[in-house]
Scaffold this active site. Structure first.
Site, PDB file in Angstrom:
ATOM      1  N   HIS A 408       0.834  -1.205   0.000  1.00  0.00           N
ATOM      2  CA  HIS A 408       0.000   0.000   0.000  1.00  0.00           C
ATOM      3  C   HIS A 408       0.866   1.251   0.000  1.00  0.00           C
ATOM      4  O   HIS A 408       2.094   1.203   0.169  1.00  0.00           O
ATOM      5  CB  HIS A 408      -0.952   0.000   1.205  1.00  0.00           C
ATOM      6  CG  HIS A 408      -0.263  -0.094   2.542  1.00  0.00           C
ATOM      7  ND1 HIS A 408       0.520   0.913   3.060  1.00  0.00           N
ATOM      8  CD2 HIS A 408      -0.252  -1.095   3.465  1.00  0.00           C
ATOM      9  CE1 HIS A 408       0.984   0.551   4.247  1.00  0.00           C
ATOM     10  NE2 HIS A 408       0.534  -0.673   4.515  1.00  0.00           N
ATOM     11  N   CYS A 424       3.799  -4.552   6.709  1.00  0.00           N
ATOM     12  CA  CYS A 424       3.327  -4.307   5.344  1.00  0.00           C
ATOM     13  C   CYS A 424       4.440  -3.744   4.464  1.00  0.00           C
ATOM     14  O   CYS A 424       5.516  -3.370   4.941  1.00  0.00           O
ATOM     15  CB  CYS A 424       2.141  -3.347   5.361  1.00  0.00           C
ATOM     16  SG  CYS A 424       0.593  -4.105   5.909  1.00  0.00           S
TER      17      CYS A 424
END
Length: 483
Positions: A408, A424
């Site tokens: 992301h 992440c």
């Protein structure tokens, strides 16, 4: 004559390889066996004319021949081991067999007849027509084809030999070959790949080869100019085709069938397999779907189950091999292996690949040991995962399988290149937005500690972008990725 033995074995195993027949003929000619040489040249067809009449670097034939010889020698070693094992088994059986037993048959031995057993006469004149370019309708010289291969003297020569050998020595149209640099196991799909050489057919069946590499040809080549511009346009088209081709593969893997229309790939979330379309993708959907159906159930995802960290050593096998046309017609994807994402934790790098070709390579932020390793699939592609474009997940997010990890954006761009996330994969806004458009839902992702990728950035001055289709937000879900 040892080389001719190996080459003879090779052509017996691969009788359609025109280049192998040509090289075998050269070996016979060197030893004064003109009849056998001419037989081989006849079997070589148009390759004989192409290489005898064109100005081709001498190291090209040597490189290609060495490759064939290595293959034949390795086969001979394997065959020898098998023969020794069979001989041992036969001796054991003879020891155990009753004395009165007799093997069936008359004991005669039949041997395959090859060039070695041919008389030293010319069996047939070289067919002039076989080397001439066939014409159907208009002149094929009006079409400019492109392909890409590994750059460099010897490898370019080998690839040229393969291109001509696979086409019976005939060049269907003016073909421009772009050069990709190698970095370790990978070929690099850089923006505006340089023109290595062109091949142009002539009415007499010969091919004119024009090098654009001064070092390779020891000459002052002409300026690439418009040819380089059209090559860059071809690369942009190929990226669009690769995205659509991969979407077809991913959709079939999930649904067990191909989509009926492009709309099935560009629906509202979660039906947004593609982030959008282009006019080329709209025109290409029907022919690409037909090609996938023609090749069978596993055509679009060829190689998808292979090891992503072991790209093909051969530049052609790395992805596409056939030159593809420019405007008009059904253009097939050169980047024919499904797109995949590789993340190298050691180098803080994320790459988009097709077979052995790196198409993009971005710097990313990670979480050190908190970032998991293994194989995943992109399951959700979400615009504004926080409900707005400046949240902790940025303007785009792609969930990794059924986990709390995702690729992301970030509102902390200074963390890219560092281990500051909770696991992440963080990307700069421009990079995640290009990646979001480039790879479809269902793309495979591999994360490893290190040794996956070259430490080189591959980004485009003109980012890959699709015309957005459908509503790709998901307000019904609050994402709790481990940012």
């Amino acid at each position: 004559m040892k080389n001719s033995q190996y080459l003879k074995q090779y052509v017996q195993m691969h009788p359609d390889n025109k280049m192998a027949w040509y090289l075998l003929g050269k070996e016979y000619k060197k030893s004064g066996q003109e009849g056998k040489a001419n037989y081989c040249f006849n079997r070589a067809g148009g390759v004989f004319e192409a290489f005898e009449q064109s100005k081709v670097p001498s190291d090209m034939l040597r490189e290609y021949e060495e490759g064939l010889l290595r293959t034949a020698r390795e086969r001979e070693r394997r065959t020898g081991r098998v023969r020794r094992l069979l001989l041992l088994v036969s001796l054991l059986l003879l020891i155990m067999m009753p004395a009165a037993a007799k093997a069936p048959g008359n004991g005669s031995i039949q041997q395959a007849v090859g060039p070695e057993s041919l008389p030293n006469t010319i069996p047939a004149a070289l067919s002039e027509g076989s080397s001439k370019r066939e014409k159907a309708g208009g002149s094929s010289a009006d079409t400019l084809l492109f392909t890409a291969r590994e750059a460099g003297g010897a490898s370019s020569g080998r690839d040229l030999a393969e291109l001509l050998g696979s086409g019976d020595g005939k060049v269907p149209s003016l073909t421009a070959v772009l050069g990709m640099q190698r970095s370790g196991r990978w070929l690099l799909w850089k923006e505006r790949l340089p023109v290595e050489y062109t091949m142009e057919p002539k009415d007499n069946g010969k091919a004119t080869i024009q090098s654009y590499d001064a070092a390779a040809c020891a000459c002052k080549p002409p300026a690439a100019g418009e040819l380089a511009d059209r090559g860059a346009e071809w690369q942009q088209r190929q990226e669009q085709l690769a995205t659509l081709w991969s979407a077809l593969s991913s959709y079939r893997a999930a649904k067990g069938r191909l989509p009926e229309s492009l709309d099935e790939l560009t629906g509202n979330f979660p039906g947004n397999w593609l982030a959008g379309t282009t006019p080329l993708m709209e025109r290409a959907f029907a022919p690409l779907k037909a090609e996938a159906e023609r090749k069978g159930e596993h055509a679009a995802d060829q190689g998808a189950a292979s090891d992503r960290t072991a790209p093909d050593g051969d530049s052609g096998a790395a992805s596409g091999t056939t030159p593809s046309a420019g405007e008009g017609g059904a253009e097939m994807p050169f980047l024919s292996r499904p797109l995949a994402i590789l993340v190298d934790k050691q180098k803080h790098r994320l790459a988009v690949t097709s077979g052995g070709i790196v198409i993009r390579s971005y710097e990313v932020g990670l979480g050190g040991n908190r970032t998991p390793e293994g194989n995943f699939v992109i399951t959700d592609k979400v615009v504004n995962p926080n409900g707005h474009d400046n949240g902790e997940f940025g303007s785009r997010g792609m969930q990794l399988s059924d986990t709390n990890y995702a690729i992301h954006g970030t509102n902390e761009p200074e963390s890219v290149g560092k281990d500051e996330s909770l696991g992440c994969i963080r990307m700069r806004r421009s990079d995640i937005e290009e990646l979001f458009d480039l790879v479809p839902k269902g793309t495979k992702v591999q994360i490893a500690e290190g040794g996956l990728l070259p430490d080189v950035a591959l980004v485009s001055k003109t980012p890959f972008s699709l015309k957005a289709a459908g509503n790709q937000t998901n307000p019904r879900k609050q994402y709790h990725w481990l940012n």
